[in-house]
Write an enzyme that holds these catalytic residues in place. Sequence first.
Site, PDB file in Angstrom:
ATOM      1  N   ASP A  37       0.830  -1.203   0.000  1.00  0.00           N
ATOM      2  CA  ASP A  37       0.000   0.000   0.000  1.00  0.00           C
ATOM      3  C   ASP A  37       0.869   1.259   0.000  1.00  0.00           C
ATOM      4  O   ASP A  37       1.740   1.424   0.838  1.00  0.00           O
ATOM      5  CB  ASP A  37      -0.895  -0.026   1.246  1.00  0.00           C
ATOM      6  CG  ASP A  37      -2.115   0.870   1.136  1.00  0.00           C
ATOM      7  OD1 ASP A  37      -1.968   2.001   0.638  1.00  0.00           O
ATOM      8  OD2 ASP A  37      -3.202   0.437   1.558  1.00  0.00           O
ATOM      9  N   THR A  76      -6.931   3.688  -1.810  1.00  0.00           N
ATOM     10  CA  THR A  76      -6.721   2.278  -1.487  1.00  0.00           C
ATOM     11  C   THR A  76      -7.750   1.357  -2.131  1.00  0.00           C
ATOM     12  O   THR A  76      -7.397   0.362  -2.768  1.00  0.00           O
ATOM     13  CB  THR A  76      -6.730   2.079   0.039  1.00  0.00           C
ATOM     14  OG1 THR A  76      -5.645   2.817   0.603  1.00  0.00           O
ATOM     15  CG2 THR A  76      -6.578   0.609   0.409  1.00  0.00           C
ATOM     16  N   ASN A  97     -12.633   5.353  -1.913  1.00  0.00           N
ATOM     17  CA  ASN A  97     -12.832   4.649  -0.644  1.00  0.00           C
ATOM     18  C   ASN A  97     -14.267   4.857  -0.155  1.00  0.00           C
ATOM     19  O   ASN A  97     -14.891   3.949   0.389  1.00  0.00           O
ATOM     20  CB  ASN A  97     -11.858   5.162   0.421  1.00  0.00           C
ATOM     21  CG  ASN A  97     -10.427   4.730   0.164  1.00  0.00           C
ATOM     22  OD1 ASN A  97     -10.165   3.775  -0.562  1.00  0.00           O
ATOM     23  ND2 ASN A  97      -9.478   5.440   0.760  1.00  0.00           N
ATOM     24  N   ASP A 308       1.808   2.605   3.721  1.00  0.00           N
ATOM     25  CA  ASP A 308       0.815   3.673   3.602  1.00  0.00           C
ATOM     26  C   ASP A 308       0.745   4.506   4.877  1.00  0.00           C
ATOM     27  O   ASP A 308       0.739   5.736   4.831  1.00  0.00           O
ATOM     28  CB  ASP A 308      -0.551   3.071   3.293  1.00  0.00           C
ATOM     29  CG  ASP A 308      -1.608   4.133   3.026  1.00  0.00           C
ATOM     30  OD1 ASP A 308      -1.487   4.857   2.018  1.00  0.00           O
ATOM     31  OD2 ASP A 308      -2.555   4.245   3.815  1.00  0.00           O
ATOM     32  N   ASP A 353      -1.324  -0.224  -4.783  1.00  0.00           N
ATOM     33  CA  ASP A 353      -2.637   0.342  -5.086  1.00  0.00           C
ATOM     34  C   ASP A 353      -2.557   1.785  -5.563  1.00  0.00           C
ATOM     35  O   ASP A 353      -3.465   2.282  -6.230  1.00  0.00           O
ATOM     36  CB  ASP A 353      -3.548   0.247  -3.868  1.00  0.00           C
ATOM     37  CG  ASP A 353      -2.923   0.862  -2.615  1.00  0.00           C
ATOM     38  OD1 ASP A 353      -1.702   1.125  -2.611  1.00  0.00           O
ATOM     39  OD2 ASP A 353      -3.655   1.065  -1.631  1.00  0.00           O
ATOM     40  N   HIS A 497      -1.943  11.127  -0.928  1.00  0.00           N
ATOM     41  CA  HIS A 497      -2.100  10.701  -2.326  1.00  0.00           C
ATOM     42  C   HIS A 497      -3.551  10.962  -2.696  1.00  0.00           C
ATOM     43  O   HIS A 497      -4.306  11.548  -1.927  1.00  0.00           O
ATOM     44  CB  HIS A 497      -1.749   9.217  -2.464  1.00  0.00           C
ATOM     45  CG  HIS A 497      -2.463   8.338  -1.472  1.00  0.00           C
ATOM     46  ND1 HIS A 497      -3.756   7.883  -1.667  1.00  0.00           N
ATOM     47  CD2 HIS A 497      -2.087   7.865  -0.260  1.00  0.00           C
ATOM     48  CE1 HIS A 497      -4.121   7.164  -0.628  1.00  0.00           C
ATOM     49  NE2 HIS A 497      -3.135   7.138   0.246  1.00  0.00           N
TER      50      HIS A 497
END
Length: 562
Positions: A37, A76, A97, A308, A353, A497
Amino acid sequence: MRSFLMRLAPALCLLAAAPVPAAPTPRPKLIIAISVDQFASSVYRRYRSDYTGGLKRLSDGIAFPVGYQSHAATETCPGHSTLLTGDHPSHTGIIANNWFDRRAGTSVYCVAVASDGDPFARGPQKLKATTLGDWLKKAHPTARVVSISGKDRAAIMMAGHHADLVAWWMDGFVDNQSVFGFRTSHFAGPAGPDIQALLERHDDSIAERWRKTPPQLWPTDVPAKCQALQKAHRYGDVEISGTVPPSAAVKATAEPGFARRADFLAEFHASPLYDSLALDFAAKIAKRWRLGTRAAPDLLAISLSATDYVGHHYGNGGAEMCEQVHALDRSLGAFLDRIDQLGVAYMVVLSADHGSLDAPERLREQGIAAERVDTSKFVSALNKHLKKVMNVDWQPITGDDVQDLYITSPGDAAFHARLRTEAVNWLRHQPDVERVLTRDEVAAAVPPPGKSPAELNAAERFNESFDPERSADIFVEFKEKATLGWPRGSSTYIAGHGSAWDYDRQVPILFWWRGAPRLTSPAPAETVDIAPTLAATIGITPPRVDGHCRLEIAPCVGERGR
C-alpha cells in the site's frame, strides 16, 4: 565508434521496450499476489540498489519499475480493485474509498455491508467485477483462494466474491467491543473451525508475547542511508523529529491494556512490525492449508499496509520511509524463504494500489514548488458562495473528497445546471485549482484503444475511474505537488495521495518465479495487466477485461481485452 553507438542507441531502446516472449516455465501451483500500500514507483526506485532480501529477489525477475494505476482516483479501495480484476475502477465500480449515494443521501464505504448480527460486516458486494480468484474457483472448484491484509478494503478487493478466507487486522474498541488481531466477516468469505482456531491462537500468542515483552516497532540497526536523512521538520502545527526509530513514537510498556491504547495503535500501524505480522500470518495459512500442493492451483493475496501509514505519518522522503522500505525488504525475504519450504512451484507478483507525494515542506527544501491546501475550509467556502448567489438556505454541495463533489440540492434539471455552472466558475478561480471537469466532460473522455497510460490527459484519467451511477457531478484537479490537508496537533496525515498526477499513479510491477529471466522493462505496464497475465500462467481464460496479458511473462493466447 562513439558516433556509431549514438546512432544505434534509439534502435536499442526500441528493442528494450519490445515484449520478450516468456521463457518456458513450469505452470505454477501457487500464485502469490502482493500489494504494498502506497509503494510509489519513485520510492521503489530510490532504494532499489539497497535491496538484499525479498525486494531484491522479486526485482531480479521481470520488473516494470514504472507501472501505472491509470485512473485518477488513486486511493486504497479503487487501486486494490484493479490488481486482480484486470479492470479499471470505471468497470469495477469502486470509484473511491467512500462515495455519496444519491438515493440514500449518505456516504458509502466501499466494503460496508448491512448486517443485523455482525457489527464488523464487510464484503465484496459493491465490487462489480470478478477477480482472478473468482475465475480460478470457476475453473477449479477445489482451488483455495485466501486474502490477508492490514485493511479490510484491501483484503476484500483482492479476494473477490468467492474466496475461502478473507482476513484483516482489527484492533482497539469497535462498537464497545474489544478487538485485537486478524478477523473476518462471513460476508467476505468463510472461516472454518480450523482457521478460526488458528486466528484465535495467532492473536492470543501475540497478545501474550506483548504482555511479557513490549513489541519492538522499529528495527534498531538503522542503515547509514536512512540515518543520513534524519532531520526534524514542522508540518502544519506538528513537529516530527525525523529520527529512526521515531523518537515521538509511544513507548510501549507492559502495563495492562497498553496494546489497545489509541496512541500506541497509531504508532504500531505506522511501523514495520505491522507488515511482519501480516506476512507471518499469511505464511502460517499457506503451511496449514498446504497451498500449492494439490491438483488445482491456489491463490494467496496479501496487502501490506504499513508503508501507507508511514507515508501518511512521516512523508515518503525521510528517514522513516527509508527504514520502512529496508525493513519491508527483510520481511519479504523471510516470508519467501518460508514459502520455499513448502516445496511447490509458485509465482509472485508485487505491485501497489497507488503512489504518493512527499510532504511539501521537505519538497521545498529541494527547490520543488509544493504547497498545502486547507481542505477543511474549501467545500464550506464553496457552499457559502453558492447559498448567497443561488439564494438557498441548504448546503448545495457535498463530498468526502474535495476532488469529487456532488450536488445534493433539491430542484429541477435547469436549477441543477445553473448551480453546477456557478460552482464550476467559482472553483476555476481558486488559486490552488488546476482544472475543473463536469461529469459530462469526464463521461465523454473515453481513452482511445491502445493509448499509453503515460499519455492520458486529465479527463481521460478521471474517466478511467468514472461510474455513471456512483461518480460525482464535479471533478477538481488541484495544482501539481499540492497536498490536501493541514496537519493540526496529530501526525497521522503529513502527506498523502489521491490525485490524478503521475506521482500518485506510478507504481512498480514485479513478476518472479524460480528460473524467471532477469528483465527490467521500460514499457508502461498497467496494474490491470496483472490478472489476465496470471490467468494465462495457470491456464485459465479470463472474461473480457481492460487489461492485457503481458507476453514477457506468459504465453498470451486468445487475448480478450476490452
